[in-house]
Design a protein around this motif. Structure first.
Motif, mmCIF file in Angstrom:
data_model
loop_
_atom_site.group_PDB
_atom_site.id
_atom_site.type_symbol
_atom_site.label_atom_id
_atom_site.label_comp_id
_atom_site.label_asym_id
_atom_site.label_seq_id
_atom_site.Cartn_x
_atom_site.Cartn_y
_atom_site.Cartn_z
ATOM 1 N N SER A 44 -5.404 21.434 16.725
ATOM 2 C CA SER A 44 -5.083 22.494 15.446
ATOM 3 C C SER A 44 -6.155 22.036 14.324
ATOM 4 N N ASP A 45 -6.409 22.028 12.626
ATOM 5 C CA ASP A 45 -6.693 21.580 11.998
ATOM 6 C C ASP A 45 -6.226 20.565 11.251
ATOM 7 N N ILE A 46 -6.992 19.036 11.141
ATOM 8 C CA ILE A 46 -5.812 19.078 9.905
ATOM 9 C C ILE A 46 -6.648 18.778 7.952
ATOM 10 N N TYR A 47 -5.582 19.218 7.950
ATOM 11 C CA TYR A 47 -5.694 18.675 6.538
ATOM 12 C C TYR A 47 -5.469 18.183 5.402
ATOM 13 N N GLY A 67 -4.487 10.349 7.933
ATOM 14 C CA GLY A 67 -4.315 10.304 9.758
ATOM 15 C C GLY A 67 -3.116 11.404 9.753
ATOM 16 N N ILE A 68 -2.436 11.849 10.975
ATOM 17 C CA ILE A 68 -1.218 12.332 11.739
ATOM 18 C C ILE A 68 -0.214 12.090 11.420
ATOM 19 N N LYS A 96 -18.986 14.292 3.766
ATOM 20 C CA LYS A 96 -17.687 15.630 3.365
ATOM 21 C C LYS A 96 -17.148 15.314 2.301
ATOM 22 N N VAL A 97 -17.006 16.405 1.583
ATOM 23 C CA VAL A 97 -16.609 16.348 0.374
ATOM 24 C C VAL A 97 -15.341 17.576 0.816
ATOM 25 N N VAL A 98 -13.831 17.178 0.441
ATOM 26 C CA VAL A 98 -12.898 18.114 0.519
ATOM 27 C C VAL A 98 -11.889 18.044 -0.032
ATOM 28 N N LYS A 99 -11.477 19.771 -0.902
ATOM 29 C CA LYS A 99 -10.418 19.853 -1.189
ATOM 30 C C LYS A 99 -8.668 19.337 -1.070
ATOM 31 N N GLN A 100 -8.067 19.132 -2.145
ATOM 32 C CA GLN A 100 -6.623 19.036 -1.175
ATOM 33 C C GLN A 100 -6.438 19.860 0.197
ATOM 34 N N PHE A 101 -5.634 19.300 1.069
ATOM 35 C CA PHE A 101 -5.585 21.170 1.265
ATOM 36 C C PHE A 101 -5.996 21.829 2.645
ATOM 37 N N GLU A 102 -7.502 21.258 2.818
ATOM 38 C CA GLU A 102 -8.584 22.309 2.954
ATOM 39 C C GLU A 102 -8.381 21.053 4.224
ATOM 40 N N THR A 103 -9.271 21.623 4.889
ATOM 41 C CA THR A 103 -9.458 20.894 6.585
ATOM 42 C C THR A 103 -10.536 20.057 6.353
ATOM 43 N N VAL A 104 -9.936 19.106 6.403
ATOM 44 C CA VAL A 104 -10.863 17.993 6.667
ATOM 45 C C VAL A 104 -11.962 17.428 8.541
ATOM 46 N N ALA A 105 -11.221 17.554 9.519
ATOM 47 C CA ALA A 105 -11.355 17.461 10.879
ATOM 48 C C ALA A 105 -9.796 18.323 11.534
ATOM 49 N N ALA A 106 -9.990 18.369 12.882
ATOM 50 C CA ALA A 106 -9.637 18.905 13.612
ATOM 51 C C ALA A 106 -9.216 18.621 14.948
ATOM 52 N N ILE A 107 -8.057 18.531 15.653
ATOM 53 C CA ILE A 107 -7.399 17.740 16.807
ATOM 54 C C ILE A 107 -6.997 19.068 17.636
ATOM 55 N N GLU A 108 -7.217 18.039 19.078
ATOM 56 C CA GLU A 108 -7.169 19.135 20.184
ATOM 57 C C GLU A 108 -5.950 18.172 21.315
ATOM 58 N N MET A 154 1.105 -1.896 -0.291
ATOM 59 C CA MET A 154 -0.165 0.081 0.000
ATOM 60 C C MET A 154 1.237 1.338 -0.006
ATOM 61 N N ASP A 155 1.058 2.117 -1.184
ATOM 62 C CA ASP A 155 1.129 3.445 -1.470
ATOM 63 C C ASP A 155 1.389 4.362 -0.025
ATOM 64 N N MET A 156 2.311 4.908 0.439
ATOM 65 C CA MET A 156 1.942 6.191 1.136
ATOM 66 C C MET A 156 2.733 7.536 1.169
ATOM 67 N N TYR A 157 2.078 8.031 1.717
ATOM 68 C CA TYR A 157 2.341 9.548 1.389
ATOM 69 C C TYR A 157 2.091 10.599 2.233
ATOM 70 N N PHE A 158 3.013 11.468 2.678
ATOM 71 C CA PHE A 158 2.873 12.647 3.438
ATOM 72 C C PHE A 158 2.989 14.438 3.141
ATOM 73 N N SER A 159 2.327 14.862 4.099
ATOM 74 C CA SER A 159 1.932 15.978 3.442
ATOM 75 C C SER A 159 3.225 17.427 4.667
ATOM 76 N N LYS A 160 2.865 18.761 4.137
ATOM 77 C CA LYS A 160 4.248 19.285 4.800
ATOM 78 C C LYS A 160 3.759 19.468 6.149
ATOM 79 N N ASP A 161 2.270 19.298 6.063
ATOM 80 C CA ASP A 161 1.358 19.596 7.326
ATOM 81 C C ASP A 161 1.426 18.529 8.198
ATOM 82 N N HIS A 162 1.761 17.327 7.474
ATOM 83 C CA HIS A 162 2.166 16.356 8.674
ATOM 84 C C HIS A 162 1.082 15.141 8.998
ATOM 85 N N GLU A 163 0.015 15.355 7.308
ATOM 86 C CA GLU A 163 -0.390 14.305 7.528
ATOM 87 C C GLU A 163 -0.210 13.358 6.638
#
Lengths: 480, 123
Positions: free
Chosen positions: B62-65, B22-23, B44-56, B1-10
């Motif tokens: 913090s928002d999760i993108y 996930g984060i 819910k429909v989300v675009k890339q790098f938009e907020t999908v969840a939040a974490i406290e 399974m391919d795994m990738y990361f974003s600069k925002d740590h997702e």
């Protein structure tokens, strides 16, 4: 210490009422009569006085100790201001709104009007509403004004630009009003990344919200350019005035080009806050936004008297009951009169000097991610102490043992292990020196005895709380 | 399974047309003890790098993108009562939601595990 309900003794009273010598009322409907006694604690007057006096002595306030909480301007609140507010405390808030009430409340209306005028003068705005009840409420009011402006002009606006060094409430307020947020990162010198800002600015930008000085305690040297660029797209610029204590009397945001501002009376203008006390977040605007200001407005007539304008035409409507937190405003008005023009300038000069003094004396001991002259607060990082597994929170807890309220920690989010110190202008050099010595001792202990810091506090009624457990397993109950 | 990361740590794991989000372990460690995860609504429909969840956490909210655009197809309901699972296993059982991927080409804007580890060294 026992809760007040645990001190209750059945049958104990504060006052002994004489036996009734008139017939009992019989006309009250049965469903309105209480069938059993209210669950109030039964105590004597002295029990109650001692209970609350003991409680108050466990409280921490700027009246007892230094309170250098960053971003919150916990300055000393002069007792004279309390007296001034007390002079106006007996007026019923409905009175000016009742038929014939205006002539009876001219003093109160004059105070509200003149406070607005003074704040407009201090911030360089054309008119101020004193209705909003706190800073974030002011932000939302300001954003509603901006939305009303764009709506009436037929502008198609979608985005609000917010630097990541702004207060966290800024993006929240803009989102509440329905805008999407574009966050701009911070450049190496601590100001907004101008290239990223220019790339984000478009015809769909409704506004830019700036906290200035920002949460790093730094003044953005590009504010004029940012305002000018925004205006080329008919985007308005919002000034979060939470940090106004740094520039009051030195720079007027309205002169730079900002269109909307909120100020925090409970920060900059010497009125108490914290522990849920009331705040006040007046909003100032340029001429183009005056028609949308909350109603009712207080107007000064040609004969010098004051009247309430209930005209609601283009207004965003009422944002608070009556005229906002009147008592807070009375204290802020007294503060402005007490300080005068020279005094307000001295306030910001002293606040900035004190912050720079702390910064320059502590930077040998703590990392300073943005090493330059600061404004009214400075932001260190405990990253050096982290090498000894000591976190910002451990230093904060140690300060409690030493009699200091901890500075703000872990904010701003863009600084790792942030420790944000705002001394304010009301502290003496002796107090600052004593605090600095304790901070230096904390840095030494991080290297020599980190366990001492990790176990703090040990002098308080309770030891360190398990914040995780408190957040994950909330048990809120009411006894009685 | 391919795994990738974003600069925002997702992170995102891709299996066919489904992405699990996930984060990163780094983000979970930096946030400290996590006390609440605000999960998105399924659908819910989300675009890339938009907020999908939040974490406290005890330190911050913090928002999760969302690393990819798409529609939320399931959420990790375990986190509603046990947010600490994110601290214990950020990149496995601490997953946040799954997405039906809208545009597989968006993966080009993400980093491989090796690139992400290099990126962390620059922070």
């Amino acid at each position: 210490m026992k809760l007040i309900y645990e001190q209750s003794v059945p049958g104990r009273h504060g006052v002994r009422l004489p036996a009734s010598d008139v017939p009992s009322a019989t006309s009250l409907p049965a469903e309105l009569c209480r069938s059993e006694a209210a669950g109030l604690p039964e105590m004597s007057e002295l029990d109650v006085v001692r209970h609350f006096t003991r409680l108050s002595r466990r409280n921490f306030s700027v009246d007892t100790n230094f309170y250098p909480l960053g971003s919150c301007t916990m300055k000393y609140n002069s007792k004279g201001l309390e007296n001034a507010a007390g002079l106006m405390a007996d007026v019923h808030p409905m009175l000016p709104l009742l038929p014939g009430g205006e002539p009876l409340t001219q003093g109160c209306l004059a105070m509200l009007h003149d406070l607005g005028s003074s704040l407009a003068e201090i911030t360089g705005m054309d008119e101020v509403t004193t209705q909003p009840l706190a800073g974030a409420h002011g932000e939302m009011t300001g954003m509603l004004l901006i939305a009303a402006y764009h709506r009436e002009k037929g502008n198609k606006k979608k985005y609000v630009i917010v630097p990541d060094s702004s207060h966290g409430t800024n993006p929240a307020s803009a989102a509440m009003v329905g805008y999407e947020i574009i966050t701009i990162p911070t450049a190496p010198y601590g100001d907004m990344d101008m290239d990223a800002f220019k790339a984000a600015l478009s015809d769909e930008t409704a506004a830019i919200m700036m906290t200035c000085p920002n949460t790093l305690g730094l003044f953005n040297p590009h504010v004029k350019e940012i305002c000018d660029l925004a205006h080329t797209k008919d985007a308005l610029v919002y000034y979060d005035g939470a940090n106004l204590n740094a520039i009051m009397g030195k720079v007027r945001p309205g002169d730079v080009g900002f269109d909307v501002i909120h100020v925090n009376l409970h920060k900059t203008f010497g009125t108490p806050h914290g522990s849920g006390g009331p705040g006040s977040g007046p909003v100032g605007v340029k001429k183009s936004l005056i028609p949308y200001l909350p109603s009712p407005r207080i107007l000064k007539k040609d004969d010098g008297s004051f009247t309430i304008d209930r005209e609601n035409g283009r207004s965003i409507g009422r944002t608070a009951n009556f005229f906002g937190n009147f008592g807070v405003m009375a204290k802020a008005y007294a503060y402005i009169l007490q300080q005068g023009r020279e005094g307000l300038i001295r306030v910001s000069e002293q606040a900035v000097l004190n912050a720079n003094y702390i910064m320059s004396r502590l930077k040998e001991y703590y990392d300073l991610p943005y090493d330059q002259l600061c404004m009214h607060e400075c932001v260190f990082s405990a990253s050096r102490q982290l090498q000894h597994d000591v976190h910002a929170i451990d230093i904060a807890k140690y300060l409690i043992d030493q009699g200091y309220h901890p500075p703000t920690v872990y904010f701003p989010l863009i600084v790792k292990e942030a420790i944000m110190i705002e001394p304010t202008e009301t502290e003496s050099k002796a107090t600052l020196d004593a605090f600095i010595e304790v901070m230096i001792e904390a840095a030494r202990l991080a290297e020599t005895n980190p366990e001492l810091l990790k176990n703090a506090p040990v002098t308080m009624p309770i030891s360190r709380l398990d914040e995780t457990k408190a957040a994950r397993e909330q048990k809120v109950c009411c006894i009685g | 399974m391919d795994m990738y990361f974003s600069k925002d740590h997702e992170w995102v794991k891709i299996s066919g047309t489904t992405a699990t989000v996930g984060i990163s372990e780094h983000a979970a460690h930096e946030l400290g003890d996590i006390t609440f995860v605000e999960l998105p609504a399924v659908g819910k429909v989300v675009k890339q790098f938009e907020t999908v969840a939040a974490i406290e956490s005890v330190k911050a909210a913090s928002d999760i993108y969302s690393p990819l655009s798409g529609r939320v197809t399931s959420i990790n309901e375990t986190l509603e009562n046990a947010p600490e699972v994110v601290n214990e296993s950020a990149e496995e059982s601490g997953w946040i939601c799954t997405l039906e991927i809208a545009d597989p080409a968006e993966v080009a804007k993400l980093m491989s595990k090796a690139d992400y580890d290099e990126y962390l060294k620059t922070l």
